[in-house]
Structure formats: C-alpha cells, structure tokens
Design a protein around this motif. Structure first.
Motif, PDB file in Angstrom:
ATOM      1  N   SER A   1      -6.433   3.315  -3.996  1.00 36.40           N
ATOM      2  CA  SER A   1      -5.510   4.306  -5.001  1.00 36.40           C
ATOM      3  C   SER A   1      -6.132   5.124  -5.923  1.00 36.40           C
ATOM      4  CB  SER A   1      -4.961   2.815  -5.984  1.00 36.40           C
ATOM      5  OG  SER A   1      -4.173   1.929  -5.036  1.00 36.40           O
TER       6      SER A   1
ATOM      7  N   ASN B   1       0.876   0.923   3.194  1.00 39.08           N
ATOM      8  CA  ASN B   1      -0.261   0.386   2.554  1.00 39.08           C
ATOM      9  C   ASN B   1      -0.349  -0.965   3.163  1.00 39.08           C
ATOM     10  OD1 ASN B   1       1.901  -0.777   1.069  1.00 39.08           O
ATOM     11  ND2 ASN B   1       0.524  -0.770  -0.936  1.00 39.08           N
ATOM     12  N   ASP B   2      -1.386  -1.725   2.865  1.00 38.29           N
ATOM     13  CA  ASP B   2      -1.767  -3.099   3.553  1.00 38.29           C
ATOM     14  C   ASP B   2      -0.516  -4.147   2.750  1.00 38.29           C
ATOM     15  OD1 ASP B   2      -3.575  -2.307   5.311  1.00 38.29           O
ATOM     16  OD2 ASP B   2      -4.990  -2.459   3.722  1.00 38.29           O
TER      17      ASP B   2
ATOM     18  N   ASN C   1      -2.404  -1.757  -3.510  1.00 34.77           N
ATOM     19  CA  ASN C   1      -3.171  -1.596  -2.392  1.00 34.77           C
ATOM     20  C   ASN C   1      -3.142  -0.272  -2.162  1.00 34.77           C
ATOM     21  OD1 ASN C   1      -3.744  -4.138  -2.125  1.00 34.77           O
ATOM     22  ND2 ASN C   1      -2.362  -4.531  -0.186  1.00 34.77           N
ATOM     23  N   GLY C   2      -4.249   0.499  -1.765  1.00 33.46           N
ATOM     24  CA  GLY C   2      -4.440   1.644  -1.620  1.00 33.46           C
ATOM     25  C   GLY C   2      -3.446   2.410  -0.318  1.00 33.46           C
ATOM     26  N   PRO C   3      -3.097   3.560  -0.120  1.00 37.39           N
ATOM     27  CA  PRO C   3      -2.380   3.893   0.926  1.00 37.39           C
ATOM     28  C   PRO C   3      -3.205   4.624   2.194  1.00 37.39           C
ATOM     29  CG  PRO C   3      -2.674   5.809  -0.815  1.00 37.39           C
ATOM     30  CD  PRO C   3      -3.387   4.421  -1.131  1.00 37.39           C
ATOM     31  N   TYR C   4      -2.444   4.677   3.153  1.00 35.97           N
ATOM     32  CA  TYR C   4      -2.624   5.400   4.236  1.00 35.97           C
ATOM     33  C   TYR C   4      -2.156   6.561   4.257  1.00 35.97           C
ATOM     34  CZ  TYR C   4      -4.723   0.952   6.273  1.00 35.97           C
ATOM     35  OH  TYR C   4      -5.477  -0.276   6.319  1.00 35.97           O
TER      36      TYR C   4
ATOM     37  N   THR D   1       1.226  -6.828  -2.235  1.00 35.99           N
ATOM     38  CA  THR D   1       0.842  -5.585  -1.760  1.00 35.99           C
ATOM     39  C   THR D   1      -0.264  -5.025  -2.908  1.00 35.99           C
ATOM     40  OG1 THR D   1       2.570  -4.465  -2.904  1.00 35.99           O
ATOM     41  CG2 THR D   1       2.653  -4.906  -0.170  1.00 35.99           C
TER      42      THR D   1
ATOM     43  N   ALA E   1       1.728   9.831   1.353  1.00 37.00           N
ATOM     44  CA  ALA E   1       1.441   8.195   1.639  1.00 37.00           C
ATOM     45  C   ALA E   1       2.579   7.859   2.512  1.00 37.00           C
ATOM     46  CB  ALA E   1       1.408   7.201   0.467  1.00 37.00           C
TER      47      ALA E   1
ATOM     48  N   TRP F   1       2.293   5.735  -6.361  1.00 42.76           N
ATOM     49  CA  TRP F   1       0.939   5.878  -6.815  1.00 42.76           C
ATOM     50  C   TRP F   1       1.137   6.617  -8.278  1.00 42.76           C
ATOM     51  CZ3 TRP F   1       1.668   4.650  -1.764  1.00 42.76           C
ATOM     52  CH2 TRP F   1       0.922   3.571  -1.318  1.00 42.76           C
TER      53      TRP F   1
ATOM     54  N   SER G   1      -7.470   6.505   5.301  1.00 40.64           N
ATOM     55  CA  SER G   1      -7.416   5.485   4.570  1.00 40.64           C
ATOM     56  C   SER G   1      -7.852   5.584   3.065  1.00 40.64           C
ATOM     57  CB  SER G   1      -8.096   4.376   5.283  1.00 40.64           C
ATOM     58  OG  SER G   1      -8.156   3.116   4.242  1.00 40.64           O
TER      59      SER G   1
END
Length: 311
Positions: free
Chosen positions: A91, A109-110, A241-244, A117, A106, A292, A88
């Motif tokens: 960004s 993301n949430d 939102n930051g990625p998985y 998002t 990626a 991103w 997790s």
C-alpha cells in the motif's frame, strides 16, 4: 427494417473490431513485464509466481515475464519509465508511486481466507525475551523492512509516533533496514535485532507462518523454531491489502483483459493460484486507485516526521 441478417452482420463487425483491437495491442506489447517485490528469498519468489505468470501469458495471449525487483523503488521507477507494465505493490509503495507522479491504476488486491481485504503491521519479539511492550525496548535494536514498506516501515513509524516516539533512530540503539519481511524475522530469530516490524493477517497468514512452515527459522542448535517462540507486542489498525497495478497508458482492452485474468485465476488455474497464495487467500478483489487515498495521507505524515527530524 432491422433484420436478423443486419443484427448478425453488426455482431460480426463488432467481433472483428475487438479482434483487430486485441491484435493492435499485442503488436505493441509482444511482452508484458510483471514485477514483484520479494517478501522471501529469490528462489521462493520464482517458485511461487512462475505458474501464475504462465497462466497470465496463456490468458492474455502474449508473453508475460516475471521480474523480481530488488526493492520497491525499483518497481516504482520501472513503471515510471514504462519498462514494467504490471506490478504487485504494498500500500505504501503504491502511494509513493502516485505521490511522485507515476501514472498507474490499481485494479485488484488480495482477498484473505476469511473474506477480508486487509492486514496489520505488528512488532514481533522472541517469546523468551523480557519485552512486553515497545516501551521496554528503548535503547534496543529495531528491525525494519524497506523505506517504502507499509507494514515494515511507514505504519510502524506512525504507530511509534502515537506512542510518543517521534524519532525511532534516537529511541532505539540501532534501526536496521533488512531488505525483506523474511530478513527482518531472520534478524530477530538470530538476535541481530530485539524487535522486528512485519506484516500479519492471522496466525496462519503471515510471513512468519510461511517461514515456520518451510522450517526457515531455527534455534542456535539447528532445531526449528515454532509459532510459540514469537510474541506480538503491538498491532496496528487494519491496513488495506496492497494493490496490483498496471500502467495508465495501456490500451483499455488490455487493461480489461488483465483484470479479468486475475479475477478468473482461482477457477481457471486453481493450482497456479493456490501456489501463489499458499492457500492463504481466496481470490482477487476488484479495486480502484482511490481505495489507497488514505494511504497517501499516511505517507505524507511519515514524510513530515522525516522533515522535522532533518530541520
């Protein structure tokens, strides 16, 4: 002639091939390590993430181990070395990993409760303070999160530069990296810093909201602080939102299984998902690495600020 028998035989062969492929990656990856950065204390992270990691283990049919990293750099280096398979990211830390050559992709993301998002970087002060703007804080103490934090360092420096503050370290009396979003707000509530950078999506979706719900922020006399005890004096433009992300060299069928497990989580294990999201998220949005690209440009900008200061 194509007969029903041939069609069934082909389907059976395909199923056997898929099963064999799955067995191949399970033999190679008897354990998958999933790393997260603590935005809260370690015990809180464990309680929040463990049910979800257990769900992933069940869905993927292989052991998934939660690793709570000390900082963003540890996650970046863990994926670079292949010791971490899923992570997790914020960004900025994801962009930093890509800029430094880490081979990751990626995949999600949430999704926020309102369907968006993104989120914001904000500057918090205590409501009882006289500070109404960043300009009022010259010579005061600034609390940041981590050098690789998006909302806790990189975007704040970008926002300060837009205000004409190109060197935060000379504008403020002291700039402190607190190590986590929670610690930054603790430092603000305790008076260690006068202003703190943090992440904020809405009044009900932020690190501050989570900490207030848990009763973690208190006055000197031990009474609980409330939302009205804090004030936002600056808010950035929206941040994705930051990625998985998973390692690029994972087998394609494993990547597909991981992405599907995330997408299915809100319905397949509602309790685990709600524990993870604290009721603040509604699911996972399919994502690609290119989402991103703009963040990479932000990181390059902040890096150039640092180089100018050093020269």
């Amino acid at each position: 002639m194509i007969t029903r028998r041939l069609i069934l035989a082909g389907a059976a062969a395909l199923a056997m091939s898929s099963a064999a492929s799955a067995q191949d990656w399970k033999a190679k990856y008897p354990e998958l390590v999933f790393a997260v950065i603590p935005a809260e204390n370690a015990s809180g992270v464990t309680e929040r993430w463990t049910p979800f990691v257990n769900y992933l283990s069940k869905e993927l049919g292989t052991k998934v181990t939660l690793r709570i990293a000390n900082d963003y750099a540890a996650v970046i280096e863990g994926q670079r070395s292949g010791n971490i398979q899923i992570a997790s990211y914020g960004s900025a830390s994801f962009a930093r990993a890509r800029l430094t050559g880490v081979k990751i992709d990626a995949f999600a993301n949430d999704i926020n409760a309102d369907g968006s998002t993104g989120y914001y970087s904000v500057f918090f002060v205590k409501a009882t303070s006289p500070y109404k703007s960043v300009q009022d804080l010259k010579g005061k103490n600034l609390g940041l999160v981590d050098p690789n934090s998006t909302s806790g360092n990189n975007v704040p420096r970008f926002e300060l530069d837009k205000m004409g503050i190109t060197d935060a370290d000379t504008y403020f009396s002291k700039v402190v990296f607190t190590g986590s979003h929670e610690n930054a707000l603790l430092a603000l509530s305790q008076g260690t810093v006068d202003v703190a950078a943090n992440q904020w999506t809405s009044d009900d979706d932020s690190t501050l909201a989570q900490m207030l719900t848990k009763g973690m922020l208190k006055n000197a006399d031990g009474t609980a602080l409330k939302k009205d005890d804090f004030r936002i004096i600056h808010k950035s433009a929206p941040i994705i939102n930051g990625p998985y992300a998973y390692n690029s060299d994972l087998p394609d069928d494993l990547k597909t299984a991981i992405a599907k497990a995330f997408q299915d989580a809100p319905t397949k294990d509602k309790a685990a998902f709600e524990r993870l999201s604290d009721g603040q998220k509604k699911g996972f949005h399919p994502a690609t690495t290119k989402d991103w690209d703009a963040t990479i440009e932000l990181i390059k900008f902040v890096d150039n600020l640092r180089k100018k200061k050093a020269s």
